[in-house]
Design a protein around this motif. Structure first.
Motif, PDB file in Angstrom:
ATOM      1  N   HIS A  71       0.905  -1.177   0.048  1.00  0.00           N
ATOM      2  CA  HIS A  71      -0.187  -0.066   0.015  1.00  0.00           C
ATOM      3  C   HIS A  71       0.906   1.197  -0.117  1.00  0.00           C
ATOM      4  CE1 HIS A  71      -3.799   1.998   1.764  1.00  0.00           C
ATOM      5  NE2 HIS A  71      -2.955   3.139   1.276  1.00  0.00           N
ATOM      6  N   HIS A  73       1.717   5.496  -2.068  1.00  0.00           N
ATOM      7  CA  HIS A  73       1.148   6.169  -3.046  1.00  0.00           C
ATOM      8  C   HIS A  73       2.461   7.021  -3.288  1.00  0.00           C
ATOM      9  CE1 HIS A  73      -3.034   6.539  -1.180  1.00  0.00           C
ATOM     10  NE2 HIS A  73      -2.481   6.000  -0.162  1.00  0.00           N
ATOM     11  N   HIS A 239      -9.645   1.883   1.114  1.00  0.00           N
ATOM     12  CA  HIS A 239      -9.403   2.391   2.500  1.00  0.00           C
ATOM     13  C   HIS A 239     -10.622   2.625   3.310  1.00  0.00           C
ATOM     14  CE1 HIS A 239      -6.058   3.861  -0.255  1.00  0.00           C
ATOM     15  NE2 HIS A 239      -5.381   4.589   0.942  1.00  0.00           N
ATOM     16  N   ASP A 314       2.172   2.915   3.398  1.00  0.00           N
ATOM     17  CA  ASP A 314       1.043   3.845   2.891  1.00  0.00           C
ATOM     18  C   ASP A 314       1.960   5.249   2.614  1.00  0.00           C
ATOM     19  OD1 ASP A 314      -1.406   5.008   2.638  1.00  0.00           O
ATOM     20  OD2 ASP A 314      -1.704   5.530   4.777  1.00  0.00           O
TER      21      ASP A 314
HETATM   22 FE    FE Z   1      -3.411   5.083   1.514  1.00  0.00          FE
END
Ligand code: FE
Ligand code: DI6
Length: 400
Positions: A71, A73, A239, A314
């Motif tokens: 996970h 970004h 999410h 994350d």
């Molecule tokens: Fe996230």
């Protein structure tokens, strides 16, 4: 020429056994043939057909599957260090988001960045992950919120996997935030769904994600995105229950999602639904830590219902500027009370499952030869150290 060799180590944590077990083999050998593992077991028992293979000896070291960050970004423009300051001056993550900061400020920076600039900044992040033993990384879109920029992000994600020895899995996260001034329902129908179709047509999407939250999209809006994903034959993840419980986890379970991520506010009933659906709970302690969250995910309920738990960074510019999966493992242990073996399962076997991958995350015959060789004396040390990087070497698809 096909590479064939044997690696030996003091200890191999195959991660192939049960939930609370490293699957340890002492004085171990792994036979690699091409990009696959052919055999693993005690070095004394290597079958005669392999004994002529070249040997690489890592005595005193531990070998695990290469880590999987399920996970992230990591493709994005700009930073949000200013918001970090605002939070320390008393503003909450939600207040900043409602005031036009948060995700939408990264959207502006990402829209404004060229594909080359996005790639250059993301390469640094991928290199940091690789240097900590990561062999597979999931990368989300979601800072475009318009066709052109969402596609740009996903193209950059694909390019990262071509430019570096790392396996990239992409997730389309068009339903990440409502663009400034837009109506959430119109955005889903007029922008998000057509963009998903276009991205899929370009082969840019491995899974479809969403942000189900009061500051983002509700369950009926996410359901429309998931319906489109299913029509396109794409797996979903979500999410869910990061800041409040609005039913995202139950929705993810209903759609047979690969994973429900964050899940701080999930209930035992949500855990039961995840277990029935075979959905992985992805724990993201970097976000919990950064936004000063106090509600920890229901880890004991996940154990009781036998929900597989994964751990990710994350890595994003707002809620989790965390570039070390090893540190995420440490945080999962200290903040969420995972055991070190659960944390390692969370970045290997269960992280593979959260991405729908069946050929990595454990050390067993037929699996990809993605390995991490560590300067530690036992696998618990990987979660125990804080800000320490004991990686000695990484093998990716059989290549050093
Ligand atoms: Fe996230
Ligand atoms: N939850 C998160 O933790 C990230 N996205 C999401 O839906 C935060 C993204 C950001 O703040 O930029």
């Amino acid at each position: 020429m096909t590479q064939r060799y044997i690696v030996t180590a003091a200890t191999v944590a195959t991660m192939a056994a049960g939930a609370d077990d490293y699957g340890l083999v002492d004085n171990a050998a792994i036979v690699v043939d091409g990009d696959r593992i052919s055999w693993v077991g005690p070095a004394a028992d290597v079958p005669p057909c392999y004994t002529g293979f070249e040997r690489h000896e890592y005595s005193g070291r531990v070998i695990t599957p290469a880590l999987i960050d399920c996970h992230t970004h990591i493709v994005h423009g700009g930073t949000r260090a200013r918001e970090f300051e605002m939070r320390l001056n008393g503003a909450s993550y939600e207040e900043i988001a409602r005031a036009g900061g948060g995700i939408v400020s990264t959207v502006s920076a990402t829209r404004g960045a060229s594909e080359e600039d996005l790639l250059a900044s993301a390469l640094h992040r991928v290199d940091a992950l690789i240097s900590h033993g990561v062999g597979t990384v999931e990368i989300k879109s979601g800072y475009g919120l318009e066709l052109e920029t969402e596609l740009k992000m996903l193209r950059v994600a694909r390019a990262l996997g071509k430019q570096r020895p790392i396996h990239v899995m992409t997730s389309f996260l068009g339903a990440h935030a409502v663009p400034a001034g837009a109506d959430a329902n119109s955005y889903i129908d007029d922008v998000c769904l057509p963009t998903l179709e276009a991205a899929h047509a370009e082969g840019l999407v491995d899974a479809v994600d969403g942000f189900c939250e009061g500051i983002a999209f509700d369950t009926s809006q996410i359901a429309r995105v998931f319906d489109k994903a299913q029509a396109l034959g794409l797996p979903v993840k979500l999410h869910a229950e990061q800041l409040s419980n609005i039913g995202g986890t139950a929705l993810a379970a209903k759609y047979g999602a690969l994973s429900a991520d964050h899940v701080e506010y999930a209930t035992p009933a949500d855990a039961a639904a995840l277990a029935t659906a075979g959905t992985v709970a992805v724990l993201l302690p970097g976000a919990f830590y950064t936004i000063h969250e106090t509600q920890a995910p229901p880890v004991q309920a996940f154990r009781d219902y036998v929900v597989p738990m994964a751990v990710g960074t994350d890595w994003n510019p707002g809620s989790s500027p965390l570039g070390s999966l090893l540190l995420a493992m440490n945080m999962a242990c200290t903040l969420f009370r995972l055991t070190p073996s659960e944390a390692l399962a969370g970045t290997t076997r269960n992280a593979a499952r959260a991405l729908g991958l069946r050929d990595c995350g454990i050390i067993a015959p037929g699996m990809r030869a993605d390995l991490a060789i560590w300067d530690v004396s036992e696998p618990a040390e990987l979660s125990y150290g804080i800000g320490i990087n004991p990686l000695h070497a990484r093998i990716f698809g059989g290549a050093f």
